[in-house]
Write a protein that holds these residues in place. Structure first.
Motif, PDB file in Angstrom:
ATOM      1  N   THR A 240       3.216 -11.534  -5.033  1.00  0.00           N
ATOM      2  CA  THR A 240       2.149 -12.446  -4.646  1.00  0.00           C
ATOM      3  C   THR A 240       1.156 -11.708  -3.770  1.00  0.00           C
ATOM      4  O   THR A 240       1.327 -10.533  -3.465  1.00  0.00           O
ATOM      5  CB  THR A 240       2.722 -13.641  -3.858  1.00  0.00           C
ATOM      6  OG1 THR A 240       3.247 -13.132  -2.616  1.00  0.00           O
ATOM      7  CG2 THR A 240       3.822 -14.343  -4.624  1.00  0.00           C
ATOM      8  N   SER A 241       0.117 -12.415  -3.333  1.00  0.00           N
ATOM      9  CA  SER A 241      -0.875 -11.783  -2.469  1.00  0.00           C
ATOM     10  C   SER A 241      -0.272 -11.377  -1.130  1.00  0.00           C
ATOM     11  O   SER A 241      -0.878 -10.619  -0.383  1.00  0.00           O
ATOM     12  CB  SER A 241      -2.062 -12.711  -2.257  1.00  0.00           C
ATOM     13  OG  SER A 241      -1.635 -13.893  -1.638  1.00  0.00           O
ATOM     14  N   ALA A 242       0.921 -11.884  -0.790  1.00  0.00           N
ATOM     15  CA  ALA A 242       1.589 -11.493   0.445  1.00  0.00           C
ATOM     16  C   ALA A 242       2.287 -10.137   0.293  1.00  0.00           C
ATOM     17  O   ALA A 242       2.873  -9.633   1.231  1.00  0.00           O
ATOM     18  CB  ALA A 242       2.605 -12.548   0.854  1.00  0.00           C
ATOM     19  N   ALA A 243       2.217  -9.559  -0.903  1.00  0.00           N
ATOM     20  CA  ALA A 243       2.823  -8.243  -1.131  1.00  0.00           C
ATOM     21  C   ALA A 243       2.163  -7.212  -0.227  1.00  0.00           C
ATOM     22  O   ALA A 243       0.994  -7.344   0.136  1.00  0.00           O
ATOM     23  CB  ALA A 243       2.657  -7.844  -2.601  1.00  0.00           C
ATOM     24  N   PRO A 244       2.912  -6.190   0.152  1.00  0.00           N
ATOM     25  CA  PRO A 244       2.330  -5.159   1.014  1.00  0.00           C
ATOM     26  C   PRO A 244       1.142  -4.474   0.348  1.00  0.00           C
ATOM     27  O   PRO A 244       1.050  -4.419  -0.876  1.00  0.00           O
ATOM     28  CB  PRO A 244       3.480  -4.173   1.234  1.00  0.00           C
ATOM     29  CG  PRO A 244       4.549  -4.551   0.288  1.00  0.00           C
ATOM     30  CD  PRO A 244       4.286  -5.922  -0.207  1.00  0.00           C
ATOM     31  N   ARG A 245       0.257  -3.967   1.169  1.00  0.00           N
ATOM     32  CA  ARG A 245      -0.965  -3.310   0.693  1.00  0.00           C
ATOM     33  C   ARG A 245      -0.977  -1.883   1.208  1.00  0.00           C
ATOM     34  O   ARG A 245      -0.916  -1.656   2.407  1.00  0.00           O
ATOM     35  CB  ARG A 245      -2.186  -4.074   1.187  1.00  0.00           C
ATOM     36  CG  ARG A 245      -3.520  -3.506   0.725  1.00  0.00           C
ATOM     37  CD  ARG A 245      -4.653  -4.465   1.121  1.00  0.00           C
ATOM     38  NE  ARG A 245      -5.942  -3.983   0.677  1.00  0.00           N
ATOM     39  CZ  ARG A 245      -6.852  -3.433   1.474  1.00  0.00           C
ATOM     40  NH1 ARG A 245      -6.615  -3.296   2.769  1.00  0.00           N
ATOM     41  NH2 ARG A 245      -7.996  -3.019   0.981  1.00  0.00           N
ATOM     42  N   PHE A 246      -1.082  -0.938   0.291  1.00  0.00           N
ATOM     43  CA  PHE A 246      -1.246   0.469   0.642  1.00  0.00           C
ATOM     44  C   PHE A 246      -2.738   0.725   0.795  1.00  0.00           C
ATOM     45  O   PHE A 246      -3.537   0.281  -0.037  1.00  0.00           O
ATOM     46  CB  PHE A 246      -0.667   1.368  -0.460  1.00  0.00           C
ATOM     47  CG  PHE A 246      -0.941   2.832  -0.239  1.00  0.00           C
ATOM     48  CD1 PHE A 246      -0.198   3.553   0.669  1.00  0.00           C
ATOM     49  CD2 PHE A 246      -1.944   3.470  -0.937  1.00  0.00           C
ATOM     50  CE1 PHE A 246      -0.450   4.905   0.880  1.00  0.00           C
ATOM     51  CE2 PHE A 246      -2.212   4.815  -0.738  1.00  0.00           C
ATOM     52  CZ  PHE A 246      -1.458   5.534   0.172  1.00  0.00           C
ATOM     53  N   VAL A 247      -3.126   1.445   1.843  1.00  0.00           N
ATOM     54  CA  VAL A 247      -4.538   1.703   2.110  1.00  0.00           C
ATOM     55  C   VAL A 247      -4.760   3.197   2.304  1.00  0.00           C
ATOM     56  O   VAL A 247      -3.986   3.875   2.989  1.00  0.00           O
ATOM     57  CB  VAL A 247      -5.016   0.954   3.381  1.00  0.00           C
ATOM     58  CG1 VAL A 247      -6.465   1.274   3.686  1.00  0.00           C
ATOM     59  CG2 VAL A 247      -4.827  -0.540   3.213  1.00  0.00           C
ATOM     60  N   SER A 248      -5.842   3.673   1.698  1.00  0.00           N
ATOM     61  CA  SER A 248      -6.261   5.053   1.871  1.00  0.00           C
ATOM     62  C   SER A 248      -7.754   5.061   2.181  1.00  0.00           C
ATOM     63  O   SER A 248      -8.542   4.444   1.449  1.00  0.00           O
ATOM     64  CB  SER A 248      -5.986   5.842   0.582  1.00  0.00           C
ATOM     65  OG  SER A 248      -6.278   7.201   0.745  1.00  0.00           O
ATOM     66  N   GLN A 249      -8.139   5.720   3.271  1.00  0.00           N
ATOM     67  CA  GLN A 249      -9.559   5.817   3.615  1.00  0.00           C
ATOM     68  C   GLN A 249     -10.175   6.975   2.848  1.00  0.00           C
ATOM     69  O   GLN A 249      -9.595   8.062   2.769  1.00  0.00           O
ATOM     70  CB  GLN A 249      -9.746   6.025   5.105  1.00  0.00           C
ATOM     71  CG  GLN A 249      -9.447   4.778   5.904  1.00  0.00           C
ATOM     72  CD  GLN A 249      -9.976   4.886   7.320  1.00  0.00           C
ATOM     73  OE1 GLN A 249      -9.975   5.958   7.906  1.00  0.00           O
ATOM     74  NE2 GLN A 249     -10.418   3.775   7.857  1.00  0.00           N
ATOM     75  N   VAL A 250     -11.371   6.718   2.292  1.00  0.00           N
ATOM     76  CA  VAL A 250     -12.038   7.716   1.445  1.00  0.00           C
ATOM     77  C   VAL A 250     -13.496   7.854   1.882  1.00  0.00           C
ATOM     78  O   VAL A 250     -14.235   6.869   1.895  1.00  0.00           O
ATOM     79  CB  VAL A 250     -11.981   7.287  -0.040  1.00  0.00           C
ATOM     80  CG1 VAL A 250     -12.732   8.274  -0.917  1.00  0.00           C
ATOM     81  CG2 VAL A 250     -10.535   7.138  -0.504  1.00  0.00           C
ATOM     82  N   PRO A 251     -13.918   9.081   2.198  1.00  0.00           N
ATOM     83  CA  PRO A 251     -15.351   9.287   2.460  1.00  0.00           C
ATOM     84  C   PRO A 251     -16.092   9.364   1.119  1.00  0.00           C
ATOM     85  O   PRO A 251     -15.634  10.020   0.187  1.00  0.00           O
ATOM     86  CB  PRO A 251     -15.385  10.631   3.193  1.00  0.00           C
ATOM     87  CG  PRO A 251     -14.156  11.350   2.739  1.00  0.00           C
ATOM     88  CD  PRO A 251     -13.127  10.283   2.420  1.00  0.00           C
ATOM     89  N   ILE A 252     -17.221   8.678   1.042  1.00  0.00           N
ATOM     90  CA  ILE A 252     -18.009   8.695  -0.187  1.00  0.00           C
ATOM     91  C   ILE A 252     -18.953   9.886  -0.123  1.00  0.00           C
ATOM     92  O   ILE A 252     -19.782  10.003   0.771  1.00  0.00           O
ATOM     93  CB  ILE A 252     -18.764   7.370  -0.377  1.00  0.00           C
ATOM     94  CG1 ILE A 252     -17.760   6.214  -0.408  1.00  0.00           C
ATOM     95  CG2 ILE A 252     -19.608   7.408  -1.648  1.00  0.00           C
ATOM     96  CD1 ILE A 252     -16.616   6.370  -1.411  1.00  0.00           C
ATOM     97  N   ARG A 253     -18.802  10.740  -1.104  1.00  0.00           N
ATOM     98  CA  ARG A 253     -19.510  12.019  -1.137  1.00  0.00           C
ATOM     99  C   ARG A 253     -20.655  12.005  -2.154  1.00  0.00           C
ATOM    100  O   ARG A 253     -20.724  11.140  -3.020  1.00  0.00           O
ATOM    101  CB  ARG A 253     -18.532  13.130  -1.485  1.00  0.00           C
ATOM    102  CG  ARG A 253     -17.350  13.207  -0.530  1.00  0.00           C
ATOM    103  CD  ARG A 253     -16.369  14.296  -0.961  1.00  0.00           C
ATOM    104  NE  ARG A 253     -15.148  14.247  -0.201  1.00  0.00           N
ATOM    105  CZ  ARG A 253     -14.991  14.647   1.055  1.00  0.00           C
ATOM    106  NH1 ARG A 253     -16.019  15.125   1.710  1.00  0.00           N
ATOM    107  NH2 ARG A 253     -13.820  14.561   1.658  1.00  0.00           N
ATOM    108  N   PHE A 254     -21.486  13.011  -2.060  1.00  0.00           N
ATOM    109  CA  PHE A 254     -22.597  13.204  -2.992  1.00  0.00           C
ATOM    110  C   PHE A 254     -22.104  13.180  -4.436  1.00  0.00           C
ATOM    111  O   PHE A 254     -22.730  12.568  -5.311  1.00  0.00           O
ATOM    112  CB  PHE A 254     -23.272  14.545  -2.669  1.00  0.00           C
ATOM    113  CG  PHE A 254     -24.353  14.940  -3.624  1.00  0.00           C
ATOM    114  CD1 PHE A 254     -25.608  14.349  -3.556  1.00  0.00           C
ATOM    115  CD2 PHE A 254     -24.118  15.913  -4.588  1.00  0.00           C
ATOM    116  CE1 PHE A 254     -26.609  14.716  -4.443  1.00  0.00           C
ATOM    117  CE2 PHE A 254     -25.113  16.282  -5.478  1.00  0.00           C
ATOM    118  CZ  PHE A 254     -26.363  15.687  -5.402  1.00  0.00           C
TER     119      PHE A 254
END
Length: 150
Positions: A4-18
């Motif tokens: 369900t939407s209560a499932a854990p969420r993996f997050v990765s930060q990404v810089p947006i490059r040219f």
């Protein structure tokens, strides 16, 4: 196994490059697919403890997309650092359905997508059962109580 939407969420930060952007300085939409694939690799490597490169090169297991739905809500500009998130929507016998998204620094949703991936034998290119060690790693990750994980 359905989540369900209560499932854990993996997050990765990404810089947006040219390299991600069109001449207007915003992400060229197909780049999201490349970035979402990178998110899946990061999830395997960092959260599941299953080296993605080993899965492909040594185990000869592929994980191609067989179905994809994307909603583009807002632009993302070069120079921003955004969060790419992943939740397991469903783990089937041979397939894995992931809800992936991109949110901006303000938390606003930029893109939401649903990806259905199928485990395949890279010799025959036929669908195979989810490998037992990967199924176990996903189950273990889903059992960890925190809502957002890196």
């Amino acid at each position: 196994m359905t989540q369900t939407s209560a499932a854990p969420r993996f997050v990765s930060q990404v810089p947006i490059r040219f390299a991600h952007c069109d001449p207007a300085g915003i992400i060229f939409f197909p780049q999201y697919l490349v970035l979402f694939n990178g998110l899946v690799e990061d999830w395997f490597n960092r959260a599941l403890g299953v080296p993605y490169a080993d899965m492909v090169a040594q185990d000869r297991t592929g994980l191609p997309i067989v179905h994809l739905e994307c909603d583009f809500r807002a632009i993302t500009r070069m120079g921003e650092t955004v969060d790419f998130g992943l939740r397991v929507a469903r783990l089937g016998n041979r397939s894995l359905t992931l809800a992936v998204d991109c949110t901006g620094p303000d938390g606003g949703l930029r893109v939401a997508a649903t990806k259905v991936l199928v485990f395949t034998d890279l010799q025959t290119h036929q669908a195979i059962a989810v490998p037992a060690h990967i199924r176990a790693a996903i189950a273990q990750w889903l059992a960890i109580p925190s809502q957002e994980k890196e």
